[in-house]
Structures are given as structure tokens and as C-alpha cells.
Write an enzyme that holds these catalytic residues in place. Structure first.
Site, PDB file in Angstrom:
ATOM      1  CG  ASP A   1     -31.775  -8.528  -2.035  1.00  0.00           C
ATOM      2  OD1 ASP A   1     -31.367  -9.556  -1.464  1.00  0.00           O
ATOM      3  OD2 ASP A   1     -31.843  -8.397  -3.268  1.00  0.00           O
TER       4      ASP A   1
ATOM      5  CD  GLU B   1      -1.396   8.428  14.494  1.00  0.00           C
ATOM      6  OE1 GLU B   1      -0.555   8.420  13.568  1.00  0.00           O
ATOM      7  OE2 GLU B   1      -1.071   8.438  15.704  1.00  0.00           O
TER       8      GLU B   1
ATOM      9  CD  GLU C   1      -0.663   9.296   6.803  1.00  0.00           C
ATOM     10  OE1 GLU C   1       0.193   9.674   7.620  1.00  0.00           O
ATOM     11  OE2 GLU C   1      -0.393   8.537   5.849  1.00  0.00           O
TER      12      GLU C   1
ATOM     13  CD  GLU D   1       1.361  12.762   7.367  1.00  0.00           C
ATOM     14  OE1 GLU D   1       2.474  12.668   6.806  1.00  0.00           O
ATOM     15  OE2 GLU D   1       1.202  12.520   8.579  1.00  0.00           O
TER      16      GLU D   1
ATOM     17  CD  GLU E   1      -1.934  11.807  10.681  1.00  0.00           C
ATOM     18  OE1 GLU E   1      -1.857  11.716  11.925  1.00  0.00           O
ATOM     19  OE2 GLU E   1      -1.014  11.450   9.912  1.00  0.00           O
TER      20      GLU E   1
ATOM     21  CG  HIS F   1       0.496   4.990  11.776  1.00  0.00           C
ATOM     22  ND1 HIS F   1       1.586   5.758  12.144  1.00  0.00           N
ATOM     23  CD2 HIS F   1       0.773   4.563  10.515  1.00  0.00           C
ATOM     24  CE1 HIS F   1       2.462   5.788  11.155  1.00  0.00           C
ATOM     25  NE2 HIS F   1       1.982   5.070  10.150  1.00  0.00           N
TER      26      HIS F   1
ATOM     27  NE  ARG G   1       8.550   9.113  14.880  1.00  0.00           N
ATOM     28  CZ  ARG G   1       7.306   9.401  15.223  1.00  0.00           C
ATOM     29  NH1 ARG G   1       6.296   8.902  14.553  1.00  0.00           N
ATOM     30  NH2 ARG G   1       7.047  10.214  16.229  1.00  0.00           N
TER      31      ARG G   1
ATOM     32  CD  GLU H   1       2.336   4.867  15.763  1.00  0.00           C
ATOM     33  OE1 GLU H   1       1.832   5.746  15.046  1.00  0.00           O
ATOM     34  OE2 GLU H   1       3.467   4.975  16.297  1.00  0.00           O
TER      35      GLU H   1
ATOM     36  NE  ARG I   1       5.738   3.722  11.981  1.00  0.00           N
ATOM     37  CZ  ARG I   1       6.482   3.431  10.916  1.00  0.00           C
ATOM     38  NH1 ARG I   1       6.960   2.196  10.744  1.00  0.00           N
ATOM     39  NH2 ARG I   1       6.732   4.337   9.999  1.00  0.00           N
TER      40      ARG I   1
END
Length: 450
Positions: free
Chosen positions: A58, A137, A139, A194, A201, A250, A322, A339, A341
């Protein structure tokens, strides 16, 4: 993942596996619009019916699917996703298979996020690319539970990045998560504690976009199941506690050509990045505020996207630090990748991957420049310096992210009309409910003052 069976298994192969491994139950899984895993559990006697695409459900009962007068839906199994769970052998093993949702006419249902990602991948292939590889990645936090098994607000440890924990805490749980994943064919590359207390992670190998989204959903199920066996509650909520880092997911991504080459790599460029990479970056930059609504889809997501806790806040990219939204890791050759983030694990992976892919493809179609490379730490810039460098902020609330999404035809197109309208309706209701709630923070701050 190279070890996981990408090949569509034949009916005879599945029947033999069921007999040889004493499989007694089938878990038929799919994902709703909000990213929640749904399943229909079947006794193995229904195997042939499943493989003949005759399992009906359904659809009106599922968030974002259809109205009650259009409720009949079918589940079409993708037999390349056949896996056996590493538990439950005392009553016979349980196998799972991920399905796509079809209409009564046998057509792919437009409200199925998995079908939607397939659609966007076909557009990518028409542009000459073979694969869009994703290395996620995700977490998560582990919380203690009370006597009734309900989650508390107490994390299971007070450790930090890469710390080793006492054996009676999260380390054994994380180890068993890794072992369970490996038994199911995941190629786990690393597992570690982490930054925040109780935060973990597990990194698994990249795979093509559809398989990566399937794997994220399977990963969440495994983590929650193993944690429960340890008397813990695993949550992928982005920011479960104030004052500590939140959980991200990430997304490492790269396009591959029909020849199997990494389309982002160019050894002649000063950064060894191709024009394809720069234009893809340009698309990610242009549409960042809009796909934030998809990659960070809940009210709580924006408690993570604040300065001071390592999560990105500004729309910029860099090869050397970063702090921006997008980072270019140092690997080159086949490992060249972009990447993102900002994404968090509350996102529906099928929708999030489709959104960032469509944003990048728009950069390629329109040859958008990769502006706003920022090598210095953006968090340490003044607001004036950010304005001078034209560094925009990410949306700071779900409401603002939804407003950006509503104006962006490219990201809306990555969802299709059905999912977009259902998503906007659901998320507007969610934010309205949040606005109407009076929190403890407000009472503590204002009750006596005013």
C-alpha cells in the site's frame, strides 16, 4: 565495493543460496522520501513470488508516495543487492534484497528516491560518463539506554579523536559493527573514535552512486542493530548534544569516463585537476545553497552547521585547508576526487547524491568556472574579508535552505516534480512545527527577564 555482488543473481542461484544457507526469511527493503528504510518481511515460501515481481504493498501508507486512491504499488527486487544478515541463524538466516517501487503498469514510480537516482544517472551517462563514484563517511553517536531500552542523553564514553576506549564501552560495539559489515561484503577501510565523546566513524570503500546509496542505508541498519545488542542506542542525528561536534557524512565523489579513467584528473594542470573537475566544482558552488536543503534536510541539521565545530559554514573550496564547503584531497590519478563536507547522515542518500550530481553536471553543461578557491582559514576572516572575496554563507536554517531550493530549477530537477513537491510540503510542515515549539532554552533565558 569490489567484494559485494554487483551482478544480478539468477533465480536458480538465489534458490540454491537459500537452500545451502538455510535462509528462512526475506527482508524486502526500500526507502521512503524522507530517507527512512521500509521493509516487508516474507517467509522464504514467497521467494518465487518476489522474484516474479508480484509483491504488492500500500503506497498510500508511505511518506511522500501516493494518495489512497492510487495506493497499489509493486516491489521489484534488484537481485544484485542480495545479502545475508550475519545474525538470526538459530531460527534460520535472514536475507535482504533492496527493491525499486513500480506502478501497477510496471513503470518506475517517480516518487521512489532510488528510481529517481537511476534517472539522474542515465542523464549522466548520456553526457558520456560511465560512473559516478561515491565514498561516504557517515558518523554516528552511541548513547546509553535506560532500563526500558530507551535512549538516554548520556554518551557511552568520554574519549576523543582516535582514542582507544576501555573494552566495556564502545570499542567492542564498533568492532562487531565492522565484523558484521565485512561478513556482508563491505570493504571496511577504517573505523575509529571521532572528535566528540560517544562519536564514531566507520569508513567503507567507495562504489558507484546507486550501490553507495544502498550501502549507506544498509550501514545504518547494521549500526543500529549491533548497538542495540550492546544495550546502546546508535543515532545518526546530526547534532544530538549542544557544545560538541555534530555528525557529518562527507561525500567523496568522482566521475569516470567510458574508458574507466578518472575524469577529474589532468597531470598537465598545476593542481592536476581537469576542466571537467573545475566545471563540476563550479556547479557544486553555484547550487550549494539549494542542495543544502536535500543534504541537510532536518531542523537539527542546522545546529551542526555553525562556526566552531569543524562543520562547513561558507560556500568556498580549497585544495589546502578543511574550512571550506568543498575540499580537494591530495590524492591524484585514479584517486582524484571532490569532497563535499556539508552533508549529514540524516539525508536521504538517494536524493542527496542525485542533487550533487545534477549540480555538478549543470556546471559541465554550462562550463561554469570554479570560483572562490580560498586557501586561508575562512573561520578566521572578518565579515568584511568574506564579502571582499564574495564568500557566501550556507543557509543557517531549514527554512532558508528551502527558500533557496524553491528558486533553483537544477536542484529541483534532480528530485523530479513528484518528490520535490512532496519534500517541500513535508519539510515546510516540519519547520512550522518547530517554530511553534517553545524550548527549555527560551524559558530559561526569558521567563524571568520579561
Amino acid at each position: 565495493m569490489e567484494d559485494m555482488a554487483k551482478r544480478e543473481l539468477s533465480k536458480d542461484e538465489v534458490r540454491k543460496m537459500v537452500k545451502d544457507e538455510n535462509i528462512r526469511f526475506l527482508r524486502v527493503m526500500f526507502t521512503d522520501m524522507l530517507g527512512t528504510i521500509k521493509s516487508v518481511d516474507l517467509p522464504v515460501s514467497q521467494l518465487d513470488k518476489l522474484m516474479d515481481n508480484k509483491i504488492m504493498f500500500d503506497g498510500s501508507s508511505i511518506d511522500g508516495f501516493v494518495r489512497i486512491e492510487e495506493s497499489d504499488m509493486y516491489l521489484y527486487p534488484d537481485m544484485s543487492t542480495w545479502l545475508v544478515f550475519p545474525w538470526g541463524a538459530e531460527h534460520g538466516k535472514v536475507a535482504r534484497v533492496i527493491c525499486s517501487v513500480q506502478t501497477v503498469d510496471g513503470e518506475p514510480f517517480a516518487g521512489d528516491p532510488r528510481n529517481n537516482l537511476k534517472r539522474v544517472l542515465k542523464d549522466m551517462q548520456k553526457m558520456g560518463f560511465k560512473d559516478f563514484n561515491i565514498g561516504p563517511e557517515p558518523e554516528f553517536f552511541l548513547f546509553k539506554t535506560d532500563e526500558q531500552g530507551n535512549p538516554t542523553q548520556t554518551v557511552n564514553d568520554q574519549e576523543n579523536y582516535f582514542d582507544m576506549e576501555p573494552a566495556d564501552r564502545g570499542e567492542d560495539c564498533r568492532r562487531d559493527i565492522v565484523l558484521a559489515l565485512e561478513k556482508m561484503g563491505f570493504d571496511v577501510e577504517a573505523a575509529h573514535h571521532e572528535v566528540a565523546p560517544g562519536q564514531h566513524e566507520v569508513d567503507f570503500k567507495y562504489s558507484d552512486a546507486l550501490e553507495a546509496a544502498d550501502n549507506i542505508q544498509t550501514f545504518k541498519l547494521i549500526v543500529k542493530t549491533i548497538a542495540k545488542k550492546y544495550g546502546l542506542h546508535a543515532t545518526f542525528m546530526p547534532k544530538p548534544l549542544s557544545g560538541i561536534n555534530g555528525s557529518g557524512m562527507h561525500l567523496n565523489m568522482s566521475l569516470f569516463t567510458q574508458n574507466g579513467d578518472n575524469a577529474f584528473f589532468d597531470p598537465e594542470d598545476e593542481r592536476q585537476l581537469s576542466q571537467t573537475a573545475y566545471h563540476f566544482l563550479g556547479g557544486l558552488m553555484k547550487h550549494a545553497r539549494a542542495y543544502t536543503a536535500v543534504c541537510n534536510p532536518i531542523v537539527n541539521s542546522y545546529k551542526r552547521l555553525v562556526p566552531g565545530f569543524e562543520a562547513p559554514v561558507y560556500v568556498a573550496w580549497s585544495t589546502s585547508n578543511r574550512s571550506p564547503l568543498i575540499r580537494i584531497p591530495s590524492d591524484r590519478g585514479m584517486g582524484t576526487r571532490v569532497e563535499l563536507r556539508s552533508a549529514d547522515p540524516s539525508a536521504n542518500p538517494y536524493l542527496a547524491i542525485a542533487a550533487v550530481l545534477e549540480a555538478g553536471l549543470d556546471g559541465l553543461r554550462n562550463e561554469l568556472p570554479a570560483i572562490h578557491e580560498v586557501d586561508e582559514n575562512i573561520y578566521q576572516m572578518t565579515s568584511k574579508e568574506r564579502v571582499e572575496k564574495d564568500v557566501r554563507n550556507l543557509p543557517d536554517t531549514l527554512h532558508n535552505a528551502l527558500k533557496s531550493l524553491a528558486k533553483d530549477e537544477v536542484v529541483k530537477g534532480s528530485m523530479g516534480d513528484h518528490i520535490y513537491h512532496s519534500f517541500m510540503e513535508a519539510k515546510t510542515r516540519e519547520y512550522d512545527a518547530y517554530r511553534q515549539h517553545v524550548s527549555d532554552w527560551e524559558r530559561q533565558r526569558y521567563m524571568e527577564k520579561y
